[in-house]
Design a protein around this motif. Structure first.
Motif, PDB file in Angstrom:
ATOM      1  N   LEU A  40       0.852  -1.190   0.000  1.00  0.00           N
ATOM      2  CA  LEU A  40       0.000   0.000   0.000  1.00  0.00           C
ATOM      3  C   LEU A  40       0.890   1.242   0.000  1.00  0.00           C
ATOM      4  CD1 LEU A  40      -2.800  -0.738   2.644  1.00  0.00           C
ATOM      5  CD2 LEU A  40      -3.013  -0.743   0.152  1.00  0.00           C
ATOM      6  N   ILE A  41       0.664   2.160  -0.930  1.00  0.00           N
ATOM      7  CA  ILE A  41       1.405   3.427  -0.975  1.00  0.00           C
ATOM      8  C   ILE A  41       0.380   4.544  -0.846  1.00  0.00           C
ATOM      9  CG2 ILE A  41       3.066   4.840  -2.206  1.00  0.00           C
ATOM     10  CD1 ILE A  41       4.145   2.120  -1.506  1.00  0.00           C
ATOM     11  N   ARG A  42       0.513   5.364   0.170  1.00  0.00           N
ATOM     12  CA  ARG A  42      -0.485   6.398   0.452  1.00  0.00           C
ATOM     13  C   ARG A  42      -0.141   7.709  -0.250  1.00  0.00           C
ATOM     14  NH1 ARG A  42      -0.249   3.048   4.824  1.00  0.00           N
ATOM     15  NH2 ARG A  42      -2.246   2.428   5.745  1.00  0.00           N
ATOM     16  N   ASN A  43      -1.072   8.661  -0.127  1.00  0.00           N
ATOM     17  CA  ASN A  43      -0.908   9.966  -0.748  1.00  0.00           C
ATOM     18  C   ASN A  43       0.420  10.615  -0.332  1.00  0.00           C
ATOM     19  OD1 ASN A  43      -1.650  12.496  -2.050  1.00  0.00           O
ATOM     20  ND2 ASN A  43      -2.038  13.268   0.006  1.00  0.00           N
ATOM     21  N   GLN A  44       1.140  11.154  -1.316  1.00  0.00           N
ATOM     22  CA  GLN A  44       2.410  11.865  -1.137  1.00  0.00           C
ATOM     23  C   GLN A  44       3.576  10.947  -0.768  1.00  0.00           C
ATOM     24  OE1 GLN A  44       2.705  15.278  -1.909  1.00  0.00           O
ATOM     25  NE2 GLN A  44       0.640  14.839  -2.651  1.00  0.00           N
ATOM     26  N   GLU A  45       3.358   9.618  -0.777  1.00  0.00           N
ATOM     27  CA  GLU A  45       4.466   8.697  -0.530  1.00  0.00           C
ATOM     28  C   GLU A  45       5.104   8.287  -1.853  1.00  0.00           C
ATOM     29  OE1 GLU A  45       3.046   6.555   3.644  1.00  0.00           O
ATOM     30  OE2 GLU A  45       2.962   5.436   1.754  1.00  0.00           O
ATOM     31  N   LEU A  46       6.396   7.939  -1.785  1.00  0.00           N
ATOM     32  CA  LEU A  46       7.139   7.548  -2.969  1.00  0.00           C
ATOM     33  C   LEU A  46       7.059   6.047  -3.192  1.00  0.00           C
ATOM     34  CD1 LEU A  46      10.345   9.708  -2.495  1.00  0.00           C
ATOM     35  CD2 LEU A  46       8.550  10.091  -4.167  1.00  0.00           C
ATOM     36  N   VAL A  47       6.990   5.671  -4.452  1.00  0.00           N
ATOM     37  CA  VAL A  47       7.008   4.255  -4.814  1.00  0.00           C
ATOM     38  C   VAL A  47       8.451   3.765  -4.704  1.00  0.00           C
ATOM     39  CG1 VAL A  47       6.546   2.582  -6.636  1.00  0.00           C
ATOM     40  CG2 VAL A  47       5.060   4.586  -6.373  1.00  0.00           C
ATOM     41  N   PRO A  48       8.740   2.778  -3.845  1.00  0.00           N
ATOM     42  CA  PRO A  48      10.132   2.400  -3.594  1.00  0.00           C
ATOM     43  C   PRO A  48      10.744   1.470  -4.638  1.00  0.00           C
ATOM     44  CG  PRO A  48       8.686   1.111  -2.214  1.00  0.00           C
ATOM     45  CD  PRO A  48       7.804   2.074  -2.952  1.00  0.00           C
ATOM     46  N   ALA A  49       9.915   0.776  -5.395  1.00  0.00           N
ATOM     47  CA  ALA A  49      10.426  -0.174  -6.381  1.00  0.00           C
ATOM     48  C   ALA A  49       9.437  -0.266  -7.535  1.00  0.00           C
ATOM     49  CB  ALA A  49      10.635  -1.540  -5.738  1.00  0.00           C
ATOM     50  N   ASP A  50       9.893  -0.712  -8.701  1.00  0.00           N
ATOM     51  CA  ASP A  50       9.000  -0.879  -9.845  1.00  0.00           C
ATOM     52  C   ASP A  50       7.877  -1.843  -9.474  1.00  0.00           C
ATOM     53  OD1 ASP A  50      10.779   0.732 -11.086  1.00  0.00           O
ATOM     54  OD2 ASP A  50      11.532  -0.749 -12.517  1.00  0.00           O
ATOM     55  N   ALA A  51       6.669  -1.515  -9.926  1.00  0.00           N
ATOM     56  CA  ALA A  51       5.514  -2.307  -9.517  1.00  0.00           C
ATOM     57  C   ALA A  51       4.429  -2.244 -10.581  1.00  0.00           C
ATOM     58  CB  ALA A  51       4.971  -1.801  -8.174  1.00  0.00           C
ATOM     59  N   VAL A  52       3.367  -3.008 -10.354  1.00  0.00           N
ATOM     60  CA  VAL A  52       2.195  -3.018 -11.237  1.00  0.00           C
ATOM     61  C   VAL A  52       1.015  -2.471 -10.446  1.00  0.00           C
ATOM     62  CG1 VAL A  52       0.618  -4.454 -12.573  1.00  0.00           C
ATOM     63  CG2 VAL A  52       3.067  -4.978 -12.543  1.00  0.00           C
ATOM     64  N   ASN A  53       0.255  -1.563 -11.042  1.00  0.00           N
ATOM     65  CA  ASN A  53      -0.876  -0.932 -10.373  1.00  0.00           C
ATOM     66  C   ASN A  53      -2.036  -1.916 -10.242  1.00  0.00           C
ATOM     67  OD1 ASN A  53      -2.724   0.942  -9.349  1.00  0.00           O
ATOM     68  ND2 ASN A  53      -3.383   1.543 -11.414  1.00  0.00           N
ATOM     69  N   MET A  54      -2.561  -2.060  -9.024  1.00  0.00           N
ATOM     70  CA  MET A  54      -3.703  -2.934  -8.770  1.00  0.00           C
ATOM     71  C   MET A  54      -4.925  -2.136  -8.332  1.00  0.00           C
ATOM     72  SD  MET A  54      -2.353  -5.743  -9.592  1.00  0.00           S
ATOM     73  CE  MET A  54      -3.628  -6.885  -9.096  1.00  0.00           C
ATOM     74  N   THR A  55      -4.873  -0.811  -8.546  1.00  0.00           N
ATOM     75  CA  THR A  55      -5.997   0.068  -8.229  1.00  0.00           C
ATOM     76  C   THR A  55      -6.638   0.497  -9.538  1.00  0.00           C
ATOM     77  OG1 THR A  55      -4.760   0.856  -6.323  1.00  0.00           O
ATOM     78  CG2 THR A  55      -6.678   2.145  -6.970  1.00  0.00           C
ATOM     79  N   GLU A  56      -7.938   0.758  -9.504  1.00  0.00           N
ATOM     80  CA  GLU A  56      -8.657   1.099 -10.736  1.00  0.00           C
ATOM     81  C   GLU A  56      -7.994   2.250 -11.476  1.00  0.00           C
ATOM     82  OE1 GLU A  56     -13.076   2.651 -12.209  1.00  0.00           O
ATOM     83  OE2 GLU A  56     -12.754   2.042 -10.135  1.00  0.00           O
ATOM     84  N   SER A  57      -7.640   3.321 -10.755  1.00  0.00           N
ATOM     85  CA  SER A  57      -7.009   4.478 -11.387  1.00  0.00           C
ATOM     86  C   SER A  57      -6.229   5.245 -10.321  1.00  0.00           C
ATOM     87  CB  SER A  57      -8.061   5.389 -12.025  1.00  0.00           C
ATOM     88  OG  SER A  57      -7.451   6.518 -12.621  1.00  0.00           O
ATOM     89  N   ILE A  58      -5.005   5.589 -10.630  1.00  0.00           N
ATOM     90  CA  ILE A  58      -4.198   6.371  -9.689  1.00  0.00           C
ATOM     91  C   ILE A  58      -3.490   7.497 -10.451  1.00  0.00           C
ATOM     92  CG2 ILE A  58      -3.751   4.474  -8.095  1.00  0.00           C
ATOM     93  CD1 ILE A  58      -0.976   4.194  -9.375  1.00  0.00           C
ATOM     94  N   GLN A  59      -3.120   8.523  -9.710  1.00  0.00           N
ATOM     95  CA  GLN A  59      -2.311   9.598 -10.272  1.00  0.00           C
ATOM     96  C   GLN A  59      -0.939   9.550  -9.633  1.00  0.00           C
ATOM     97  OE1 GLN A  59      -4.844  13.219  -9.786  1.00  0.00           O
ATOM     98  NE2 GLN A  59      -4.384  13.463 -11.933  1.00  0.00           N
TER      99      GLN A  59
END
Length: 814
Positions: free
Chosen positions: A337-356
C-alpha cells in the motif's frame, strides 16, 4: 467529540492554523483538529505546558493520528542495529533528523520527553542541524515506542533508506581535534618554560642546571607535536616530492624540520634555548586553519544517492493483514500500500482502478500521470490522492530508479585536480627560499664560518609559509560561512575556485526556476457569486491535485461551506455537493461526461497553461487557467547574468506549452530545449565541457543528477537544505536563487582577498628574512614574529571577507 461548525475565524492553540471551518475544544482552548488536541492533552497531563509559554503556537498541525503498523519494521533487530548509535546492556542511544524543529519550544519539549515516557533517560537537541539524540532504557521502552511518541506529539523523525547503511566512524574528526589539543597544550607550556630566555633572566651560572632541565622538558613536549600533530604535513610534503612535484606542504615541512632540528641542536649542545615555542605555535595555528576548513562544510551531505529519499519502510498486505517492513526487504510479488504523497520504492504493477502519480523528480515533467489497473509504476514516482495498491515487480536494487542512478553516465565523475593558488606558487616559493638560504650560507661562510649554519637554518625557519598556509583556509572558510548564512551551501572550499570560473549557465525548469507558490491563476467564464466561490474553495481545498491547491490558494475565501458529498476521481475531476447544489470540477472531458448536452467544441482548447473546468448543477460556467509560477527575482537574475556576458540555457523535461511565457520572462535565452530526458540533459552539458566552456548546471531532481555531476559546477535547488538533493557541488535554498549572481561575484572577490593576504604574508617573510640574513633572529623575535603573522592573517582574511560581503548586500551574520 464532534467538530463544531464556525463562521468566525479563530486559530488553533497548538499550531496556530485557522479553525474557521471546524474546531475541537478542550477546556477553554480551541484546536483545528483532533491531532493537535491530543498533543495538548498529552503535554497537559505530564505538566509540560511550558512548551506553549516559550513561543506562541509553536506546534505543527497533526491532522490525523498515527497508525501503529507504520512502525512495525522498527521491531526488526537488523533495522535496530543500524539505527541505534550506541548500546550498552539495556541503555541505548539513537539520533533522529526531525524537520519540524523550529523554535525554543521544540527544543524544550524534546529535551523533556523523560517526563512523558520514563524509559527515555535524556534528550539532547542540535537546533542548527535539527537533530535530537535520545538515550533510553530498553527494559522500559523500545525504539518503536520512542518513534511513535515523537510522531504523536508532532515531531516525526525523517527516516530514509540510506539510514540503514552502516554509519561511518567520526574518528577522523576526533583525531584532528586531538592533534590540535596536543599542539595547543605543548605550545602553551613551552612558552611558559621559555619566559626566562625571553627576559634574559638566566645569565648566571647557577641557572645552567635549570636551562638544561627546561630544555629537556621542551624537547619532550615538542616530540609529540612533530610526530603526531604535524605528521600529516610531513607525509603530504614527502608524497609531493616522491611524485616529483611541490605543494605548499613541502616548504612547510622544510620549515618544521629546520625549526625542530635547529632547536634540538642548540639545547643539546648548550649553545641556545632553541625555537620550540615557535615550532609548536606554528603547527598549532596550521591545525586551527585545518579545523576551520573541516568545520565549514561538515554540516551538509552532498554525495547522496537514491537511497537518501526512499522511505525506510512500506506497508505490505499479507493474508489481508497489514504489516510494516523495511523497504530493502521487499520481494517480487509483494502486495503493498502506498499512500498519498508517498514515494514508490520499487518498480511495480498498479492494482488500483485508477491512480495519479507525479514523476517530476525523475523526468522533470510537472503534470501528474494517470495510470489504470495493470499499468507499470516506476520507482521514484509520488502517489497523489488516494492510496494505491501495487504488486512489486522488481527489487529495490533492480528498479528503474536504481538503474538510472547507477548508469555509467550518472556515475560520479572523477574529481578534477584543481590546484589552489597556494599550491601553484609553492614551487617558486620553495626554490626561492632554498636559494636565499644557500646564498646566505655561502656569504656567511666567508664572513663568519661559525655563524653560517645558524644563518642558513634561520632563513629556512623564518621563511616557513605559516601565514601563507593560513590565508587560504581562513578566507575560503569565512566565504563558505557567509554564503551559508545567505542560503548557498558549498560542498567544500576547493569548489569556490570552480565557481568563479563559470562562463555558462544551464537551468532546469520544473522545480528550479518554477515555484508552485507563485502560480498565476485566472478564471475565464461567467462571473461567480459568493456562495459559488465558497463552494469552489471548499472543494479545491480537499483535493490532492496540485492544480486544485493552486486554485484554492488564489481564491482568498475566508469562509467555506460544509460539504454533503465529496468524491475525487484521479485523472479526471471532483464531484461535490452542498445540500441541494452539485459542483463538478476537472478536465473538459470529465465535465462533458456529466453534462452530455455541453457543446465542448465551442470552448477553446489552445489555452496556454493548464485548465480546470467547472459546472454548477449541469450548467457549465467556465474554466480556471493555471500558469506555472516562477521564482521571485528570476528575471532580474537572468538579466544580470546576460549583462556580465554569461551564456544562459534552459533544459526541461516538460513540453513546449510554456515556451512563449519563458521568452517573455527572458528574451535572451541562448537556447531552450524541451522534452529532455535525463540522458539528454547530461549530453547537453557534456558538450560544453568538450568545447572548453565552464558550465554550471542548476537543477533540483534525480532527472538532473547526471548533468549536475558532469558540469564544472553543479547546483541543486532545494526548498529544504536538509532534504534530499542529488550529488552536487552546492545546494542553494530556493529563496536564495535570486542572489546567485551575487554569490558568483563574491566568490571572485574571495580569491582576490586570498591574493592580497599572500602579499601580506610575504611582507612578513621579507621582514623575517631581514632579521635572519643579518644574524639577528633571536628566540624572542621568532616567538613574536611567527604568531603575529599568523594571527594578523586570520584577522585580515576574516574581516576582509565580511566587509566585501556587506558591501555587495550579503548578510554576514546568521
Amino acid at each position: 467529540m464532534q467538530p463544531e461548525v464556525l463562521i468566525e475565524s479563530e486559530s488553533c492553540f497548538h499550531c496556530g492554523e485557522s479553525t474557521k471551518d471546524v474546531r475541537f475544544t478542550f477546556e477553554d482552548k480551541t484546536f483545528c483538529c483532533e491531532g493537535c488536541q491530543t498533543v495538548y492533552q498529552i503535554l497537559h497531563q505530564n505538566d509540560l505546558c511550558t512548551y506553549y509559554s516559550l513561543d506562541r503556537q509553536p506546534g505543527k498541525t497533526i491532522h490525523t493520528g498515527i497508525e501503529r503498523k507504520r512502525f512495525e519494521y522498527l521491531k526488526d533487530l537488523d533495522v535496530q542495529h543500524k539505527l541505534i548509535d550506541f548500546k550498552k546492556e539495556t541503555t541505548a542511544s539513537v539520533s533522529f533528523f526531525i524537520p519540524s524543529i523550529h523554535c525554543t519550544s521544540c527544543v524544550w519539549l524534546l529535551e523533556n520527553l523523560h517526563n512523558i515516557d520514563e524509559g527515555i533517560l535524556k534528550g539532547t537537541v542540535n537546533f542548527l542541524k535539527r537533530t535530537v539524540t535520545l538515550v533510553f532504557d530498553q527494559s522500559k521502552t523500545d525504539l518503536r515506542s520512542v518513534v511513535e511518541l515523537l510522531t504523536t506529539i508532532g515531531y516525526e523523525p525523517d527516516l530514509k533508506l540510506d539510514h540503514l547503511k552502516e554509519k561511518k566512524s567520526g574518528a577522523v574528526d576526533r583525531r584532528l581535534w586531538l592533534k590540535l589539543g596536543v599542539a595547543g597544550f605543548c605550545f602553551g607550556n613551552i612558552m611558559l618554560f621559555s619566559f626566562p630566555e625571553y627576559l634574559k633572566m638566566d645569565q648566571s651560572g647557577s641557572s645552567e642546571m635549570f636551562r638544561y632541565f627546561f630544555g629537556g622538558l621542551n624537547i619532550a613536549l615538542a616530540l609529540p607535536v612533530l610526530f603526531f600533530s604535524g605528521i600529516d604535513y610531513l607525509k603530504s610534503g614527502w608524497a609531493a616530492v616522491s611524485q616529483k612535484g611541490i605543494n605548499l606542504d613541502v616548504p612547510i615541512s622544510i620549515g618544521m624540520l629546520a625549526l625542530f632540528g635547529r632547536s634540538l641542536f642548540e639545547i643539546l649542545s648548550g649553545t641556545g634555548a632553541g625555537y620550540f615555542d615557535s615550532f609548536t605555535g606554528f603547527i598549532f595555528f596550521l591545525l586551527i586553519g585545518k579545523v576551520v576548513q573541516k568545520k565549514t562544510f561538515a554540516q551538509l551531505s552532498f554525495d547522496r544517492d537514491y537511497k537518501s529519499y526512499l522511505p525506510i519502510s512500506v506497508i505490505r498486505l499479507k493474508n489481508k493483514d497489514e504489516e510494516s517492513i523495511p523497504v530493502n526487504k521487499l520481494e517480487i510479488g509483494d502486495h503493498v500500500l502506498i499512500r498519498n504523497q508517498e514515494l514508490v520504492p520499487a518498480d511495480a504493477v498498479n492494482m488500483t482502478e485508477s491512480i495519479q502519480i507525479d514523476y517530476s523528480f525523475i523526468t522533470g515533467e510537472s503534470e501528474p500521470v494517470t495510470l489504470s489497473w495493470g499499468e507499470q509504476v516506476f520507482a521514484g514516482g509520488k502517489i497523489i490522492g488516494q492510496t494505491a495498491e501495487l504488486i512489486i515487480s522488481k527489487k529495490v536494487e533492480h528498479s528503474y530508479l536504481t538503474q538510472l542512478w547507477e548508469n555509467e553516465s550518472f556515475a560520479s565523475k572523477e574529481e578534477k585536480s584543481i590546484s589552489s593558488f597556494a599550491d601553484r606558487i609553492s614551487p617558486f616559493f620553495t626554490y626561492t627560499v632554498i636559494g636565499i638560504a644557500l646564498l646566505s650560507l655561502l656569504i656567511w661562510l666567508e664572513l663568519s664560518p661559525s655563524r653560517a649554519f645558524n644563518i642558513f637554518t634561520a632563513v629556512l625557519i623564518v621563511a616557513c609559509p605559516c601565514a601563507l598556509a593560513l590565508s587560504t583556509p581562513f578566507t575560503l572558510g569565512s566565504t563558505i560561512n557567509i554564503l551559508a548564512v545567505n542560503g548557498f551551501y558549498l560542498k567544500n572550499t576547493s569548489v569556490i575556485e570552480k565557481l568563479s570560473a563559470i562562463d555558462t549557465l544551464v537551468f532546469d525548469k520544473t522545480g528550479t526556476i518554477t515555484d508552485s507558490n507563485n502560480a498565476e491563476v485566472e478564471f475565464i467564464g461567467e462571473s461567480l457569486n459568493r456562495k459559488e466561490l465558497e463552494m469552489l474553495s471548499s472543494t479545491f481545498r480537499n483535493s490532492f491535485h496540485p492544480l486544485s491547491q493552486a486554485i484554492h490558494k488564489s481564491l482568498h475565501v475566508n469562509h467555506e461551506l460544509k460539504r454533503s458529498y465529496f468524491h475525487e476521481i484521479p485523472g479526471k475531476g471532483v464531484i461535490a455537493s452542498f445540500e441541494d447544489d452539485w459542483l463538478y470540477v476537472g478536465s473538459l472531458e470529465f465535465i462533458k461526461e456529466k453534462i452530455p448536452t455541453l457543446e465542448a467544441d465551442s470552448i477553446s482548447k489552445n489555452t496556454i497553461g493548464s485548465t480546470v473546468h467547472i459546472a454548477f448543477n449541469d450548467e457549465y460556467r467556465g474554466y480556471f487557467r493555471v500558469l506555472q509560477g516562477y521564482r521571485n527575482g528570476l528575471k532580474k537574475l537572468l538579466n544580470n547574468f546576460d549583462q556580465t556576458g554569461k551564456n544562459v540555457h534552459l533544459l526541461s523535461g516538460d513540453n513546449e506549452k510554456e515556451k512563449t511565457t519563458l521568452y517573455q520572462l527572458f528574451p535572451n535565452w541562448d537556447e531552450m530545449r524541451f522534452n529532455q530526458s535525463p540522458i539528454d540533459k547530461l549530453t547537453f552539458v557534456q558538450s560544453f565541457e568538450k568545447s572548453g566552456a565552464k558550465p554550471a548546471m542548476i537543477g533540483d531532481g534525480l532527472n538532473d543528477a547526471g548533468a549536475l555531476k558532469a558540469s564544472t559546477f553543479g547546483i541543486a535547488v532545494s526548498d529544504n537544505k536538509s532534504s534530499f538533493s542529488p550529488a552536487c557541488d552546492a545546494i542553494i535554498d530556493s529563496e536564495a536563487l535570486r542572489y546567485l549572481d551575487t554569490f558568483f561575484n563574491f566568490s571572485s572577490s574571495s580569491l582576490k582577498i586570498i591574493k592580497a593576504s599572500f602579499v601580506l604574508s610575504l611582507m612578513y617573510n621579507v621582514i623575517g628574512l631581514g632579521f635572519a640574513i643579518t644574524g639577528h633572529l633571536s628566540p624572542l623575535v621568532a616567538a613574536i614574529l611567527m604568531p603575529l603573522s599568523s594571527v594578523s592573517i586570520m584577522v585580515f582574511t576574516t574581516l576582509s571577507t565580511r566587509i566585501v560581503a556587506n558591501k555587495i548586500g550579503l548578510k554576514i551574520w546568521a
